[in-house]
Design a protein around this motif. Structure first.
Motif, PDB file in Angstrom:
ATOM      1  N   LEU A 193      26.480  38.240  36.369  1.00  0.00           N
ATOM      2  CA  LEU A 193      26.876  38.928  37.592  1.00  0.00           C
ATOM      3  C   LEU A 193      27.306  37.908  38.641  1.00  0.00           C
ATOM      4  O   LEU A 193      28.343  38.060  39.285  1.00  0.00           O
ATOM      5  CB  LEU A 193      25.709  39.771  38.119  1.00  0.00           C
ATOM      6  N   ALA A 194      26.494  36.850  38.780  1.00  0.00           N
ATOM      7  CA  ALA A 194      26.819  35.828  39.773  1.00  0.00           C
ATOM      8  C   ALA A 194      28.173  35.203  39.455  1.00  0.00           C
ATOM      9  O   ALA A 194      29.008  34.993  40.327  1.00  0.00           O
ATOM     10  CB  ALA A 194      25.734  34.757  39.798  1.00  0.00           C
ATOM     11  N   TRP A 195      28.384  34.972  38.156  1.00  0.00           N
ATOM     12  CA  TRP A 195      29.672  34.408  37.759  1.00  0.00           C
ATOM     13  C   TRP A 195      30.796  35.379  38.120  1.00  0.00           C
ATOM     14  O   TRP A 195      31.787  35.024  38.741  1.00  0.00           O
ATOM     15  CB  TRP A 195      29.671  34.126  36.253  1.00  0.00           C
ATOM     16  N   TYR A 196      30.567  36.660  37.776  1.00  0.00           N
ATOM     17  CA  TYR A 196      31.621  37.653  37.987  1.00  0.00           C
ATOM     18  C   TYR A 196      31.919  37.826  39.464  1.00  0.00           C
ATOM     19  O   TYR A 196      33.065  37.934  39.880  1.00  0.00           O
ATOM     20  CB  TYR A 196      31.196  38.997  37.383  1.00  0.00           C
ATOM     21  N   ALA A 197      30.832  37.823  40.252  1.00  0.00           N
ATOM     22  CA  ALA A 197      30.992  38.166  41.662  1.00  0.00           C
ATOM     23  C   ALA A 197      31.551  37.011  42.482  1.00  0.00           C
ATOM     24  O   ALA A 197      31.991  37.204  43.603  1.00  0.00           O
ATOM     25  CB  ALA A 197      29.661  38.613  42.249  1.00  0.00           C
ATOM     26  N   THR A 198      31.546  35.805  41.965  1.00  0.00           N
ATOM     27  CA  THR A 198      32.085  34.680  42.728  1.00  0.00           C
ATOM     28  C   THR A 198      33.236  34.004  41.979  1.00  0.00           C
ATOM     29  O   THR A 198      33.768  33.002  42.407  1.00  0.00           O
ATOM     30  CB  THR A 198      31.003  33.610  42.987  1.00  0.00           C
ATOM     31  N   ARG A 199      33.588  34.621  40.868  1.00  0.00           N
ATOM     32  CA  ARG A 199      34.625  34.057  40.003  1.00  0.00           C
ATOM     33  C   ARG A 199      35.947  33.983  40.765  1.00  0.00           C
ATOM     34  O   ARG A 199      36.298  34.854  41.551  1.00  0.00           O
ATOM     35  CB  ARG A 199      34.740  35.004  38.813  1.00  0.00           C
ATOM     36  N   GLN A 200      36.686  32.898  40.524  1.00  0.00           N
ATOM     37  CA  GLN A 200      38.020  32.790  41.107  1.00  0.00           C
ATOM     38  C   GLN A 200      38.980  33.536  40.197  1.00  0.00           C
ATOM     39  O   GLN A 200      39.113  33.183  39.029  1.00  0.00           O
ATOM     40  CB  GLN A 200      38.453  31.317  41.154  1.00  0.00           C
ATOM     41  N   PRO A 201      39.662  34.568  40.697  1.00  0.00           N
ATOM     42  CA  PRO A 201      40.626  35.236  39.832  1.00  0.00           C
ATOM     43  C   PRO A 201      41.762  34.267  39.471  1.00  0.00           C
ATOM     44  O   PRO A 201      42.018  33.313  40.212  1.00  0.00           O
ATOM     45  CB  PRO A 201      41.142  36.387  40.678  1.00  0.00           C
ATOM     46  N   ALA A 202      42.418  34.548  38.360  1.00  0.00           N
ATOM     47  CA  ALA A 202      43.529  33.689  37.947  1.00  0.00           C
ATOM     48  C   ALA A 202      44.667  33.795  38.952  1.00  0.00           C
ATOM     49  O   ALA A 202      44.902  34.855  39.513  1.00  0.00           O
ATOM     50  CB  ALA A 202      44.017  34.122  36.576  1.00  0.00           C
ATOM     51  N   SER A 203      45.329  32.703  39.221  1.00  0.00           N
ATOM     52  CA  SER A 203      46.528  32.748  40.049  1.00  0.00           C
ATOM     53  C   SER A 203      47.628  31.993  39.330  1.00  0.00           C
ATOM     54  O   SER A 203      47.382  30.914  38.790  1.00  0.00           O
ATOM     55  CB  SER A 203      46.272  32.095  41.409  1.00  0.00           C
ATOM     56  N   PRO A 204      48.826  32.557  39.293  1.00  0.00           N
ATOM     57  CA  PRO A 204      49.926  31.859  38.623  1.00  0.00           C
ATOM     58  C   PRO A 204      50.272  30.539  39.324  1.00  0.00           C
ATOM     59  O   PRO A 204      51.012  29.733  38.795  1.00  0.00           O
ATOM     60  CB  PRO A 204      51.080  32.843  38.704  1.00  0.00           C
ATOM     61  N   PHE A 205      49.714  30.380  40.519  1.00  0.00           N
ATOM     62  CA  PHE A 205      50.072  29.192  41.301  1.00  0.00           C
ATOM     63  C   PHE A 205      49.028  28.083  41.179  1.00  0.00           C
ATOM     64  O   PHE A 205      49.105  27.077  41.873  1.00  0.00           O
ATOM     65  CB  PHE A 205      50.230  29.549  42.771  1.00  0.00           C
TER      66      PHE A 205
ATOM     67  N   ALA B 194      32.716  42.663  44.549  1.00  0.00           N
ATOM     68  CA  ALA B 194      33.360  42.267  43.298  1.00  0.00           C
ATOM     69  C   ALA B 194      33.293  43.417  42.289  1.00  0.00           C
ATOM     70  O   ALA B 194      34.235  43.669  41.544  1.00  0.00           O
ATOM     71  CB  ALA B 194      32.691  41.023  42.731  1.00  0.00           C
ATOM     72  N   LEU B 195      32.154  44.136  42.292  1.00  0.00           N
ATOM     73  CA  LEU B 195      32.025  45.276  41.380  1.00  0.00           C
ATOM     74  C   LEU B 195      32.972  46.396  41.813  1.00  0.00           C
ATOM     75  O   LEU B 195      33.632  47.029  41.001  1.00  0.00           O
ATOM     76  CB  LEU B 195      30.570  45.765  41.363  1.00  0.00           C
ATOM     77  N   TRP B 196      33.016  46.622  43.148  1.00  0.00           N
ATOM     78  CA  TRP B 196      33.945  47.629  43.683  1.00  0.00           C
ATOM     79  C   TRP B 196      35.365  47.291  43.232  1.00  0.00           C
ATOM     80  O   TRP B 196      36.114  48.140  42.747  1.00  0.00           O
ATOM     81  CB  TRP B 196      33.836  47.631  45.215  1.00  0.00           C
ATOM     82  N   ASN B 197      35.724  46.024  43.371  1.00  0.00           N
ATOM     83  CA  ASN B 197      37.061  45.592  42.965  1.00  0.00           C
ATOM     84  C   ASN B 197      37.313  45.888  41.496  1.00  0.00           C
ATOM     85  O   ASN B 197      38.398  46.336  41.117  1.00  0.00           O
ATOM     86  CB  ASN B 197      37.236  44.088  43.186  1.00  0.00           C
ATOM     87  N   GLY B 198      36.277  45.619  40.672  1.00  0.00           N
ATOM     88  CA  GLY B 198      36.440  45.835  39.243  1.00  0.00           C
ATOM     89  C   GLY B 198      36.818  47.274  38.938  1.00  0.00           C
ATOM     90  O   GLY B 198      37.575  47.552  38.021  1.00  0.00           O
ATOM     91  N   VAL B 199      36.293  48.218  39.754  1.00  0.00           N
ATOM     92  CA  VAL B 199      36.573  49.629  39.511  1.00  0.00           C
ATOM     93  C   VAL B 199      37.847  50.077  40.226  1.00  0.00           C
ATOM     94  O   VAL B 199      38.651  50.818  39.673  1.00  0.00           O
ATOM     95  CB  VAL B 199      35.392  50.503  39.996  1.00  0.00           C
ATOM     96  N   PHE B 200      38.034  49.649  41.495  1.00  0.00           N
ATOM     97  CA  PHE B 200      39.062  50.276  42.330  1.00  0.00           C
ATOM     98  C   PHE B 200      40.290  49.416  42.629  1.00  0.00           C
ATOM     99  O   PHE B 200      41.303  49.946  43.075  1.00  0.00           O
ATOM    100  CB  PHE B 200      38.455  50.728  43.661  1.00  0.00           C
ATOM    101  N   ALA B 201      40.209  48.093  42.481  1.00  0.00           N
ATOM    102  CA  ALA B 201      41.342  47.264  42.892  1.00  0.00           C
ATOM    103  C   ALA B 201      42.146  46.812  41.680  1.00  0.00           C
ATOM    104  O   ALA B 201      41.616  46.128  40.806  1.00  0.00           O
ATOM    105  CB  ALA B 201      40.846  46.058  43.670  1.00  0.00           C
ATOM    106  N   PRO B 202      43.403  47.216  41.606  1.00  0.00           N
ATOM    107  CA  PRO B 202      44.223  46.774  40.488  1.00  0.00           C
ATOM    108  C   PRO B 202      44.526  45.286  40.620  1.00  0.00           C
ATOM    109  O   PRO B 202      44.418  44.708  41.703  1.00  0.00           O
ATOM    110  CB  PRO B 202      45.494  47.604  40.629  1.00  0.00           C
ATOM    111  N   THR B 203      44.890  44.660  39.539  1.00  0.00           N
ATOM    112  CA  THR B 203      45.160  43.227  39.591  1.00  0.00           C
ATOM    113  C   THR B 203      46.607  42.910  39.245  1.00  0.00           C
ATOM    114  O   THR B 203      47.043  41.776  39.420  1.00  0.00           O
ATOM    115  CB  THR B 203      44.257  42.470  38.599  1.00  0.00           C
ATOM    116  N   ALA B 204      47.347  43.907  38.737  1.00  0.00           N
ATOM    117  CA  ALA B 204      48.709  43.611  38.274  1.00  0.00           C
ATOM    118  C   ALA B 204      49.723  43.764  39.396  1.00  0.00           C
ATOM    119  O   ALA B 204      49.570  44.625  40.263  1.00  0.00           O
ATOM    120  CB  ALA B 204      49.065  44.536  37.126  1.00  0.00           C
ATOM    121  N   THR B 205      50.754  42.935  39.375  1.00  0.00           N
ATOM    122  CA  THR B 205      51.853  43.086  40.333  1.00  0.00           C
ATOM    123  C   THR B 205      52.652  44.330  39.961  1.00  0.00           C
ATOM    124  O   THR B 205      52.454  44.914  38.894  1.00  0.00           O
ATOM    125  CB  THR B 205      52.788  41.867  40.295  1.00  0.00           C
TER     126      THR B 205
END
Ligand code: FES
Ligand code: FES
Lengths: 151, 446
Positions: free
Chosen positions: B24-36, B173-184
């Protein structure tokens, strides 16, 4: 554009959204209509358009092309307007007079639609502001006019 | 159970908990991938700065991240969340108090995924569920603008007043996992380029759904694109009703043509309506700066969203009305409203909006009608020129009862069929929107 004011045609050159009040006062020099607030709140700028009272500070000039506009300068050419002015004189309504052209317009429009308004109707229609507080005199004059009609 | 077995079971359990907590700690503070992530700072291309400025206009960053009279983008706007108050942050390139130390990848993670450097989650008052749709090119341009087109301003951020433990950020982070899309945004091949551009702006930078899409229990927008029926179907927030942007006859855009939508967003007014409420700010800061082709694209896209007659009710039609009825609401209307909106309710388009057929007079939610009567409208500033006409505030002149009467009259005349307005509802909003009260409405969304 052409405006019809007091049975006369005027050519005016103004942007479509210019307030009618600016055109009447500044372009045409008909200064009997007064500027109070510019926000439809006081009624000093009231004129008649097709017999209805409107606040000319919030009337874009393009909207009244082809309609009959009456200002205080010609109100006595109207039968009702003439009686209103007479009552105003008889009751010596005006103090400084600044709001009174608008008050006369409001009273005229009321009595044209409803020659014998009830007290409540008078109360509801005569809402222009008067900084001198001539409200009692205005009320007396309008009640007098309403009574003449219902008598 | 023997003691030894108990100890062993407890040990396993503790281990499992530890692993779960670690994950959970990893997931909640994980840096999402960035193409940059691998990108080195390149030299600045001035055309990127102006392009980025335009993306900032489309995204209306200024609405939250600037306060009138303060340095642009230095933050400060107070916003309410269900948990407490938060403040928009300084996004000028100042090194200490702003985002001057952000790499392009840091910036990307914050804007599109709501993750600040170090893994701290942003509150979704920042519309990253919408900004996630932004293209890589637009993100890069936006970054260039903020780094090289904005003056750094030293202005420390104001901490939120949300108490512990509600101020912990990891649940987001959990909210994001359910409600925030990640794709452009992915273009739909079945639609043409104009429609796709419109969909991109509306769903992505324009974040229209932040106000116009109803929210669910977790404060999530119920739909983020046209695949969901609640998308842009109208929502109540901040004491205003943001109407439907779908093809709803009464409360939506069914009666608006594409050119009329363009005109509204470009000039703030058309034959049907004039911007007011929160939309006045969106207009003043954002939509009027959009290019004509982009406005045309938005109009094309919005006109493709079907309405729902069950939600919208009987289609409105103009009905002539006796203009001298002897009821209090009609008297107030004649003396206070008719100068601008006309005894016939038709207004003086496009300067004063009609009330006959107005969304505020047909929608079930009456907040907009009450709010604008109490508080008037903001000044609309088009191309730097303030408009000549504006709805005045009647808070000091009309009582709750009088406002309820006149609004009930408006909502039941000229074919309008909104419900009557109750004086209590007026009193409530009067209290909430009183700048002198102790519980004024705090903005929730922009
Ligand atoms: S000047 Fe027009 S109402 Fe006051
Ligand atoms: S007489 Fe002076 S303002 Fe009315």
């Amino acid at each position: 554009m052409e405006l019809r004011i007091n049975q006369k045609a005027y050519q005016v050159d103004a942007d479509a959204d210019t307030p009618l009040l600016w055109v009447i006062r500044d372009d045409l020099g008909l200064t009997g209509t007064k500027y109070g607030c510019g926000l439809a709140q006081c009624g000093a700028c009231s004129v008649l358009v097709d017999g209805n009272v409107v606040r000319s500070c919030v009337t874009p000039v393009a909207g009244v092309v082809g309609r009959e506009i009456t200002t205080i300068e010609a109100i006595e050419a109207d039968d009702v307007g003439k009686r209103v002015v007479a009552a105003w004189v008889e009751h010596q309504v005006a103090q400084c007079g600044y709001c009174q052209s608008g008050q006369v317009m409001a009273a005229t429009a009321l009595l044209k639609h409803n020659p014998a308004p009830s007290d409540a109707q008078i109360e509801a229609a005569m809402v222009n502001l008067c900084r001198c507080g001539t409200y009692n005199a205005i009320r007396t004059a309008v009640h007098d006019l309403a009574k003449q009609e219902s008598a | 159970m023997s003691n030894r077995r108990f100890a062993r079971t407890a040990g396993w359990l503790a281990l499992a908990c530890l692993v779960a907590a670690g994950l959970l700690a990893w997931y909640a503070t994980r840096q999402p991938a960035s193409p940059f992530a691998q990108e080195q700072a390149a030299s600045v291309d001035p055309s990127q700065v102006s392009r980025g400025e335009y993306v900032a206009r489309l995204s209306d960053c200024v609405a939250c991240h600037s306060l009138a009279g303060k340095a642009p983008f230095a933050g400060g706007l107070e916003m309410a969340t269900p948990l407490g108050t938060i403040h928009a942050t300084n996004i000028t390139p100042d090194h200490d108090t702003g985002i001057g130390a952000y790499s392009l990848a840091d910036f990307d993670r914050a804007v599109r995924h709501g993750v600040a450097p170090g893994g701290r989650r942003l509150y979704p008052a920042m519309p990253y569920p919408s900004y996630a749709k932004l293209s890589d090119d637009d993100i890069r341009a936006l970054y260039t603008f903020f780094m090289h087109g904005v003056q750094p301003a030293k202005q420390p951020n104001i901490p939120s007043d949300i108490p512990w433990p509600l101020n912990l950020r990891w649940p987001i982070a959990l909210w994001n996992g359910v409600f925030a899309p990640t794709a452009t945004y992915a273009a739909k091949p079945s639609q043409d380029a104009l429609w796709n551009r419109g969909a991109y702006i509306v769903q992505g930078p324009g974040h229209c759904g932040s106000c116009h899409t109803p929210r669910g229990l977790a404060f999530n927008e119920k739909a983020l694109d046209e695949s969901g029926a609640p998308f842009l179907a109208g929502a109540l927030l901040d004491g205003w009703y943001a109407p439907s942007l779908r093809q709803d006859h009464n409360t939506g855009l069914a009666r608006w043509s594409e050119p009329q939508i363009v005109q509204f967003l470009k000039t703030g007014r058309n034959l049907h309506a004039v911007v007011y409420g929160s939309m006045a700010e969106a207009f003043n800061n954002s939509t009027q700066f959009m290019q004509d082709e982009d406005l045309a694209a938005i109009a094309r896209y919005l006109k493709s969203l079907p309405g729902d007659p069950r939600r919208d009710g009987t289609p409105w039609q103009y009905v002539n009305a006796d203009t001298h009825q002897d009821i209090p609401g009609a008297h107030t209307y004649a003396t206070r409203c008719a100068s601008c909106h006309g005894l016939d309710g038709k207004g003086q388009p496009e300067w004063m909006p009609p009330l006959a057929g107005a969304t505020s007079a047909l929608a079930k939610e009456n907040a907009s009608a009450i709010n604008i009567t109490l508080n008037g409208s903001q000044r609309i500033i088009t191309a730097g020129v303030p408009d000549a006409y504006r709805m005045p505030a009647f808070r000091e002149q009309l009582s709750d009862e009088e406002i309820a009467q006149v609004l009930s009259y408006v909502r039941s005349t000229w074919g309008n069929h909104g419900d009557a307005v109750d004086a209590k509802a007026v009193g409530k909003l009067r209290g909430h929107t009183d700048p002198a009260s102790s519980s004024p409405i705090i903005l929730q969304m922009r």
